[in-house]
Design an enzyme around this catalytic site. Structure first.
Site, PDB file in Angstrom:
ATOM      1  N   GLU A  86     -10.185  19.870  -2.547  1.00  0.00           N
ATOM      2  CA  GLU A  86      -9.582  18.966  -1.564  1.00  0.00           C
ATOM      3  C   GLU A  86     -10.212  19.152  -0.185  1.00  0.00           C
ATOM      4  O   GLU A  86     -10.264  18.200   0.602  1.00  0.00           O
ATOM      5  CB  GLU A  86      -8.068  19.202  -1.488  1.00  0.00           C
TER       6      GLU A  86
ATOM      7  N   HIS B 272     -13.073  16.728   0.128  1.00  0.00           N
ATOM      8  CA  HIS B 272     -12.596  15.382   0.469  1.00  0.00           C
ATOM      9  C   HIS B 272     -12.207  15.315   1.947  1.00  0.00           C
ATOM     10  O   HIS B 272     -12.568  14.383   2.663  1.00  0.00           O
ATOM     11  CB  HIS B 272     -11.365  15.027  -0.380  1.00  0.00           C
TER      12      HIS B 272
END
Length: 419
Positions: free
Chosen positions: A19, A22
């Site tokens: 994550e 991202h």
């Protein structure tokens, strides 16, 4: 307890790095990231810093970065709606209160005629007690509150879909990319700590109950010959030992400048219907800071191709559901690996990170690879796919993935705990 901690640290690290990829590339593109979450379901922990809420959620099945524009944006302000508005000293609306405005004493009540919170960043309406239509500027970081939930507005240029195709694609691809980067870092650290495996005809660490240590062999011994056959590599030593189960072998070695001969009888081992010899010696290692980076890259390449080969069995029809493992299976495997030591646990984490990266790149709906396929289609077609259709495809894909997760998890429970 140690296994639980190891599982939480490993799984949490893999999801966090994924994550983080991202998140960093979305921020780099100027996208407003509303939430950085580890896990799904109800919040266990939440902390807001800047414009992002960092959360840990109850179900440890992954994570997500919620970017502005990916989901339907906040409540649309409609004509005739009465809202509370708080202004700053510059006269800009910094807080729009849809309901519960009585709690904000400084809020001025305005009946909305028109609102544009994406492009023009204005609201037009009639302030309570006045008949003149006025237009007010809205601050780019204004809050909109409804049902006690405050959300920062997202101007069009801060939304995911406003960015160029390369920027959007990179924000999605960065998740799996960071899993490969994490694996590389882990393998480099392993090489720095324990050294790099070499093919020199040397003896590495020995097991306490192995035939080698009982015969008097020591770590660092240089093997000159076995039964008169010269040895030039570690692989050669392994081949002779494995081909001689239960047979006494004479090792000619050099230790601290002195040569000597020792007799060793490999124990008889059996695996997959085959018999082989073992003396309880690990491969030799050498220390090299620069070589550690080469080792890290080679390990990433090796495990990427191995996992890719396994996935290739889907095409050949050799794939079975038992070849998949969910969180329960990973936990059970982590328990086994943890008993072998921290370095094995680190290597396990590296392999899992590569596996997570590859699985997310599969061209399946709801996965990063599925989203990248839509971007590829957009690049070829020249315009994006209808957002509602794409959203429906990802929703159905996510539902099917959850169903598969349930099947795999139940299969893991039967395999590891109910047998």
């Amino acid at each position: 307890m140690n296994t639980i901690i190891a599982f939480i640290v490993i799984f949490g690290s893999l999801v966090f790095f994924h994550e983080l990829g991202h998140f960093l590339f979305a921020k780099r593109a100027g996208i407003l990231c509303r939430e950085f979450a580890i896990g799904f379901g109800p919040k266990v922990f939440a902390h807001k810093k800047g414009e992002t809420v960092y959360t840990i959620r109850l179900l440890p099945l992954g994570g997500y970065v919620r970017m502005a524009g990916e989901d339907p944006e906040m409540t649309e302000l409609k004509a005739g709606q009465r809202i509370g508005v708080v202004f700053n000293v510059a006269g800009e609306a910094v807080h729009l209160i849809v309901n519960g405005r009585d709690r904000y004493k400084e809020a001025r009540v305005i009946e909305i005629e028109k609102a544009d919170l994406e492009h023009g960043l204005t609201i037009s309406g009639y302030e309570e007690g006045e008949e003149e239509l006025k237009t007010y500027r809205v601050h780019r970081e204004a809050l909109l509150t409804e049902d006690n939930l405050s959300t920062q507005i997202a101007p069009w240029d801060r939304q995911f879909n406003s960015k160029t195709l390369p920027q959007r694609a990179m924000a999605i691809f960065a998740g799996p990319l960071f899993n490969f980067i994490l694996a590389f870092i882990v393998f480099v650290l392993i090489a720095i700590i324990q050294g790099i495996p070499t093919n020199d005809p040397m003896l590495g660490k020995m097991t306490e109950d192995g035939a080698a240590i009982e015969a008097g062999l020591k770590e660092g011994d240089h093997v000159l010959a076995i039964d008169g056959e010269p040895m030039s590599s570690w692989e050669g030593i392994v081949t002779v030992i494995q081909d001689s189960p239960g047979k006494e072998l004479t090792f000619d070695i050099e230790r601290d400048g002195e040569q000597m001969s020792l007799d060793v009888t490999p124990t008889i081992e059996e695996a997959e219907g085959e018999t082989f010899g073992r003396i309880g010696v690990h491969s030799p290692f050498e220390k090299s800071f620069i070589g550690a980076f080469t080792y890290g890259a080679k390990e990433v390449y090796f495990w990427t191709t191995e996992i890719g080969r396994l996935l290739g069995t889907i095409v050949t029809g050799q794939f079975e559901i038992d070849m998949l493992s969910g969180p329960v299976g990973i936990y059970a495997a982590t328990d086994t690996v943890a008993k072998s030591g921290i370095l094995y646990l680190m290597k396990w984490a590296g392999v899992l990170s590569i596996n997570l990266g590859i699985m997310n790149l599969l061209p399946l709906p709801a996965l990063d690879g599925g989203r990248l396929m839509f971007f590829l289609y957009e690049a070829v077609r020249g315009k994006p796919v209808d957002r509602q259709m794409e959203g429906m495809v990802h929703f159905v894909g996510f539902a099917l993935l959850m169903l598969l997760m349930i099947v795999v998890t139940w299969n893991d429970i039967q395999r590891f705990f109910l047998q």
